[in-house]
Design a protein around this motif. Sequence first.
Motif, PDB file in Angstrom:
ATOM      1  N   ILE A 161       0.850  -1.184   0.000  1.00 24.51           N
ATOM      2  CA  ILE A 161       0.000   0.000   0.000  1.00 24.51           C
ATOM      3  C   ILE A 161       0.882   1.229   0.000  1.00 24.51           C
ATOM      4  N   VAL A 162       0.680   2.091  -0.986  1.00 21.77           N
ATOM      5  CA  VAL A 162       1.438   3.331  -1.107  1.00 21.77           C
ATOM      6  C   VAL A 162       0.500   4.481  -0.788  1.00 21.77           C
ATOM      7  N   SER A 163       0.791   5.225   0.263  1.00 22.76           N
ATOM      8  CA  SER A 163      -0.016   6.396   0.606  1.00 22.76           C
ATOM      9  C   SER A 163       0.831   7.650   0.428  1.00 22.76           C
ATOM     10  N   LYS A 164       0.163   8.764   0.257  1.00 17.93           N
ATOM     11  CA  LYS A 164       0.841  10.014  -0.072  1.00 17.93           C
ATOM     12  C   LYS A 164       1.712  10.477   1.095  1.00 17.93           C
ATOM     13  N   ALA A 165       3.015  10.552   0.852  1.00 28.03           N
ATOM     14  CA  ALA A 165       3.945  10.972   1.907  1.00 28.03           C
ATOM     15  C   ALA A 165       5.173  11.635   1.309  1.00 28.03           C
ATOM     16  N   GLY A 166       5.012  12.326   0.184  1.00 25.04           N
ATOM     17  CA  GLY A 166       6.153  12.956  -0.457  1.00 25.04           C
ATOM     18  C   GLY A 166       5.977  12.988  -1.971  1.00 25.04           C
ATOM     19  N   ASP A 167       6.988  13.522  -2.655  1.00 23.54           N
ATOM     20  CA  ASP A 167       6.896  13.675  -4.105  1.00 23.54           C
ATOM     21  C   ASP A 167       6.793  12.339  -4.818  1.00 23.54           C
ATOM     22  N   TRP A 168       7.605  11.369  -4.392  1.00 19.89           N
ATOM     23  CA  TRP A 168       7.633  10.092  -5.118  1.00 19.89           C
ATOM     24  C   TRP A 168       6.313   9.349  -4.953  1.00 19.89           C
ATOM     25  N   THR A 169       5.810   9.252  -3.741  1.00 16.45           N
ATOM     26  CA  THR A 169       4.543   8.541  -3.523  1.00 16.45           C
ATOM     27  C   THR A 169       3.383   9.279  -4.199  1.00 16.45           C
TER      28      THR A 169
END
Length: 609
Positions: free
Chosen positions: A443-451
């Motif tokens: 699971i990838v959640s928004k936490a920076g430019d890459w995500t």
Amino acid sequence: MTMSTPSGTQSSGSVPYGLSTETHIHPGAPVQTHQVDTDTYEFSDCESDHSDDEDGGRPHESAAPTTAPTPRQLEDGLVKLDSTKSALSSPTDQTADIDCPVALAGLNPGPLPPKKGSRIYRYVRYNFGSVYRRIFCLSFLGNLSALVVLVAKHGLSDQTERFTYQQASIAVTANILAALLVRNEHVVNAFFWVFADKAATKYLPLRARRLAAKIYSYGGVHSGCAVAATGWYIAFLILLTLEWTASSETVEKQGMVKGYIYLVCYSILALLVSMLATAWPEFRRRLHNWFEGVHRFMGWTAVALFWVQVLLLTYEAAPQDFGMGLVQSPNFWMLVVITGLVVYPWTRLRLRKVEAEVLSSHCVKLNFEYRDVYYGQAVKLTDSPLRETHGFGVIPHPYAPKAETSFEQTSSSGSSMTSVEREKTERQNKGLSHAGEKGYSVIVSKAGDWTSKIIANPPTHIYTRGTPQFGVMRVAGMFEPCVIVATGSGIAPCLSLFVQKPDHPVRIIWSTKAPLQTYGQDIIDLLYATDPRAIIIDTSKGGPKFKRPDLVKLAYRVWEESRTNSTGRKKAVGKCEAVVIISNQKLTEKVVYGLESRGVPAFGALFDS
């Protein structure tokens, strides 16, 4: 475990504690009917700033908590809810106002017991004296002691027993080898199989298991040996210079080869010092991409220069017998292994096919099918291998649900399941995707430019590097029952345990912004199926104590009340044996310290784990 793509616009379904501004009814979800003006608060993930020091010196009060019907009672039909009334008291109630999430969870909202010992004792015991720092000190001070002994011996003995630069160079290479070896994925996994596997440790007493669970502090060996290698290298340069400048005759004979050796040696020293400086925790926090780039490219350069140094020193010592001198050099063979450790993860760089399931505008789930994994592991993903790599906790695909042929279903422990338990199992499996298939998800959640980039443009292919590696979540399987605390996307590594070990008794505390809208109904259903009394806090609703809940108090109270069968399972459970937290560094350190200083075993990922 993977879930089918949920809708981000659901208006009904299971609602965690503090989720709603209107009444919802769902098994496993206490409800609230109070309206909160959420516009007055800035929505954010939980990063508790409540200091548990403020009530640490006050006497323990036993305020009576508000008692709510348990989700288990709701499922069993033991309590009938009126949809027009709240099952819990309003936060304006005096008891709930003490600490809304704690009171609404039916826990004691009174002050926590004081921490043990003086502030100095706690700092020495739980901060400076952490297992990681103890391992670091053993690695570094052991090397320092050897260096002091050899230097003293050199000063007290004749030239035939002197401490030579060749000995110092062997110590440098040996420490670099140890620092890299302890970071190898297979070595790390072996550590966890031996020290943190439930089957290997189930016969150990609880005290021994709690000590073995600190295996994730192995990073102390890496940092201790890296610092020691730099110290040994400074000693090497001093001894080399002293030997080559011992007499004016020797100085006159220094040729071009020795000039190149000096150039290479001082270049290596500059690289080692730069790597240590950028590995300082504050630098890593502020400029993590710079740290990763410096560590990677300067590390590769340093290894290449070590090869040049070994070749030049061997040639300088015996130009007529260069090949034999090289084969007989311990540095040569250790450098072969070091180079292999550096190159090996990149030989496992693969472009993998991935299926993306968009959970919301803030979260995406990536499904892989190329291999199976174990709970507690993490995989490194990247779309630009040389620039940056990101680690994510893996979620094994769930077991395929079995078709029921009779009213009674037999559980894995051999006991028959009631109709309510069978319905719960069916409900848990209903929303899962890829059940019974090979593979895993992250699971990838928004936490920076890459995500943010991955969520905005979900990939069809992405690189994986190395092999999945165990982390701190693996130790949760050693303790039964166990309290699991997570914030934000930290719930993802926890799901691996819930999916692969569904019978492992746990209590769950999850604090995050808009869990239903961000992560979807299926994840919430899984949490309630795993722990019918799961405490899920929506930090985007409610007052300051919902926005930044006191997770130290929540975790302590859950641990404290776990003397009864609080998980709703047929198997009676006793007092929870430990607390495991997956969160950001600041909050992890706060919760672990707040619990350990009160005698509760707590485990959380370290900055260098």
